[in-house]
Each structure stands twice: as C-alpha cells, then as structure tokens.
Design an enzyme around this catalytic site. Sequence first.
Site, PDB file in Angstrom:
ATOM      1  CG  HIS A   1      35.009   4.496 -15.272  1.00 56.51           C
ATOM      2  ND1 HIS A   1      34.966   3.524 -16.255  1.00 56.51           N
ATOM      3  CD2 HIS A   1      34.502   3.922 -14.148  1.00 56.51           C
ATOM      4  CE1 HIS A   1      34.467   2.408 -15.731  1.00 56.51           C
ATOM      5  NE2 HIS A   1      34.174   2.626 -14.461  1.00 56.51           N
TER       6      HIS A   1
ATOM      7  CD  GLU B   1      36.323   4.073 -21.081  1.00 56.65           C
ATOM      8  OE1 GLU B   1      37.154   3.188 -20.871  1.00 56.65           O
ATOM      9  OE2 GLU B   1      35.338   4.260 -20.336  1.00 56.65           O
ATOM     10  CG  ASN B   2      33.004   4.355 -23.303  1.00 53.49           C
ATOM     11  OD1 ASN B   2      33.280   5.255 -22.504  1.00 53.49           O
ATOM     12  ND2 ASN B   2      33.055   3.072 -22.983  1.00 53.49           N
TER      13      ASN B   2
ATOM     14  CG  HIS C   1      29.982   7.142 -19.168  1.00 49.93           C
ATOM     15  ND1 HIS C   1      29.552   6.396 -20.240  1.00 49.93           N
ATOM     16  CD2 HIS C   1      31.323   6.964 -19.132  1.00 49.93           C
ATOM     17  CE1 HIS C   1      30.577   5.789 -20.810  1.00 49.93           C
ATOM     18  NE2 HIS C   1      31.672   6.115 -20.153  1.00 49.93           N
TER      19      HIS C   1
ATOM     20  CG  ASN D   1      36.858   0.578 -17.969  1.00 48.74           C
ATOM     21  OD1 ASN D   1      36.791   1.798 -18.070  1.00 48.74           O
ATOM     22  ND2 ASN D   1      35.783  -0.186 -17.956  1.00 48.74           N
ATOM     23  CG  HIS D   2      35.189   0.198 -22.165  1.00 50.46           C
ATOM     24  ND1 HIS D   2      34.610  -1.044 -22.223  1.00 50.46           N
ATOM     25  CD2 HIS D   2      34.485   0.887 -21.230  1.00 50.46           C
ATOM     26  CE1 HIS D   2      33.590  -1.108 -21.381  1.00 50.46           C
ATOM     27  NE2 HIS D   2      33.496   0.057 -20.754  1.00 50.46           N
TER      28      HIS D   2
ATOM     29  CG  ASP E   1      34.397   8.350 -20.402  1.00 47.78           C
ATOM     30  OD1 ASP E   1      34.861   9.315 -19.751  1.00 47.78           O
ATOM     31  OD2 ASP E   1      34.570   7.172 -20.057  1.00 47.78           O
TER      32      ASP E   1
ATOM     33  CG  HIS F   1      38.965   5.782 -17.175  1.00 46.49           C
ATOM     34  ND1 HIS F   1      38.182   6.580 -17.976  1.00 46.49           N
ATOM     35  CD2 HIS F   1      38.400   4.554 -17.201  1.00 46.49           C
ATOM     36  CE1 HIS F   1      37.193   5.857 -18.472  1.00 46.49           C
ATOM     37  NE2 HIS F   1      37.303   4.624 -18.016  1.00 46.49           N
TER      38      HIS F   1
HETATM   39 FE   LIG Z   1      33.645   5.356 -20.356  1.00 45.59          FE
HETATM   40 FE   LIG Z   2      35.565   3.485 -18.328  1.00 44.04          FE
END
Ligand SMILES: [Fe+2]
Ligand SMILES: [Fe+2]
Length: 273
Positions: A178, A39-40, A180, A67-68, A8, A153
């Site tokens: 996910h 995703e981030n 991190h 999820n983001h 991520d 994830h």
């Molecule tokens: Fe993430």
């Molecule tokens: Fe995530």
Amino acid sequence: MRLLFLGDVVGRSGRDVVIENLPGLIQRYKLDFVVVNGENSAGGFGITEAICDDLLAAGADAVTLGNHSWDQREALVFIERQPRLLRPLNYPAGTPGRGAGLYKARNGAEVLVINAMGRIFMPELDCPFRAIDAELEACPLGSGADAILIDFHAEATSEKESLGIYLDGRVSCVVGTHTHVPTAEDRVLAGGAAYMSDAGMCGDYNSVLGMQPEEPVNRFLTRIPKGRMEPSLGPGTLCGLAVDIDPKTGLATNAQALQLGGALRQRKIEFWE
Ligand SMILES: [Fe+2]
Ligand SMILES: [Fe+2]
C-alpha cells in the site's frame, strides 16, 4: 520451498516490468509460488479481468488487492469467477469475492494466501487481526496448509509490525503493501515468519507513488484538483520479497527484498544465487 511476493503493480510500467521479468525469475530461481498485488495495475486504479489474466499468465499463482479493489467496477463481477484473485478479507460480509485462498505450489505444497487491510488512515473495516485468526483456525499451518502468506495492505507501520508479531510462529510470511515504497527491514522474525513492512511498488519510481508528479504536487500546493492522476510511464522497478521456507515446518529460513530494473538500487536474491 521458494516463494516470491511482488508489491503493488502500478500502471503500464509496473505491468511491463513484472510481465517481462517474472517468467525468467521463476525459471532462474526455481520459484515454487508467486503472489502479486494488483490493486493499481489498471492505469493506477484497480484491476481488469484482462490484466489479471496477464499477471497470472506471467506466473503469478495468486493476485491480491487493497483499498483500490473496486476502482474498475468490472472487478466486482469477474472476481466471482476468478478464484486466484483475492480482495481484503475484512471487508463487510456480503462483499463479492474472497479474502483467502488455498493453492497448490509447483513443488506440490498447499499454500494459503490471505489478503487483509489495515484500519489506520484507511476505510473502516472489520478487525484484520481477528479476521485472520478465524482463517488460521480453519486452516492452520501444518495440518491445513504447508505455507501461509499474508499480504497486509496498510498505511501505518505500527499496525503492520503489530500484525507481524501477532502472527509470528503461525504463518510463513507477513508482507506489507500500500505505501508503494520498499522498507529496509526485510528479515525473519523470532518465531519464523518472514517480515517486511512494505514490499514497495512495481512501477516507475520517478513519480509520486507511481503517478506523474504534477497533479499530486499541485494538490499539495493548492488543494484544488486540476486534472486526473496518471501513471508515470518511465522504466519500472520490480519490487518484492523473496522467502525461503522450510517445507517441514512451513516457517521461513530466510527473507530478502528483491529490486530489479528502473530507478532503484538493484538487489538480487543473494541466498538463491
Ligand atoms: Fe497501491
Ligand atoms: Fe493501497
């Protein structure tokens, strides 16, 4: 065949460390294929088209989400015209974009990339195990793809290890994202799948999951949100998993975590040095 996965990317620190280092890593290690979880990448929340283009220009062959995925609403639209951007496969039917893609690597191999999301402490989605099974049935290792990478994830290590064992022998690599934080069991499973429960983030580790710590700490102390979560802007660490793959079988012969720059212990890819 040499494959690199990066976890991520969080905000500007994450983007900077990836964009500054990835072209050199591709050259130095003669990487055949690179996947980056984005995703981030936009201020810690989601991805924009411009940032996706920057990650691809730096050398990513595919960008995965989680999820983001939809925190930046424009992703719902541009994902339809960006075949190298993948969102979790097991979202409800009708979700924009795709969860799997087949791409040509620099050595000519066809690489199948699948992004799936776990269901423990995560939104309720279709079963990731069965969704991946269906993709592998349509495009098996050997006859359909020369190498297969899964970005799973998910929050729970039990779910990640279960998927790794379940897919072992049928894919080249199962890597988690996910949480991190990089885990320390980078390895090749008995059936030849490279595995690591979490690749860790690319971002500033003097933080809470890449975000400035004041607001997350405040929320744990008071349960009252005071402000927005903002990405930490210190020097980023690039974190990922390097996988060496036997081009004849598509199975991994070696796997090792890579950590470069920033606050974490530095780890080069020993078997490619
Ligand atoms: Fe993430
Ligand atoms: Fe995530």
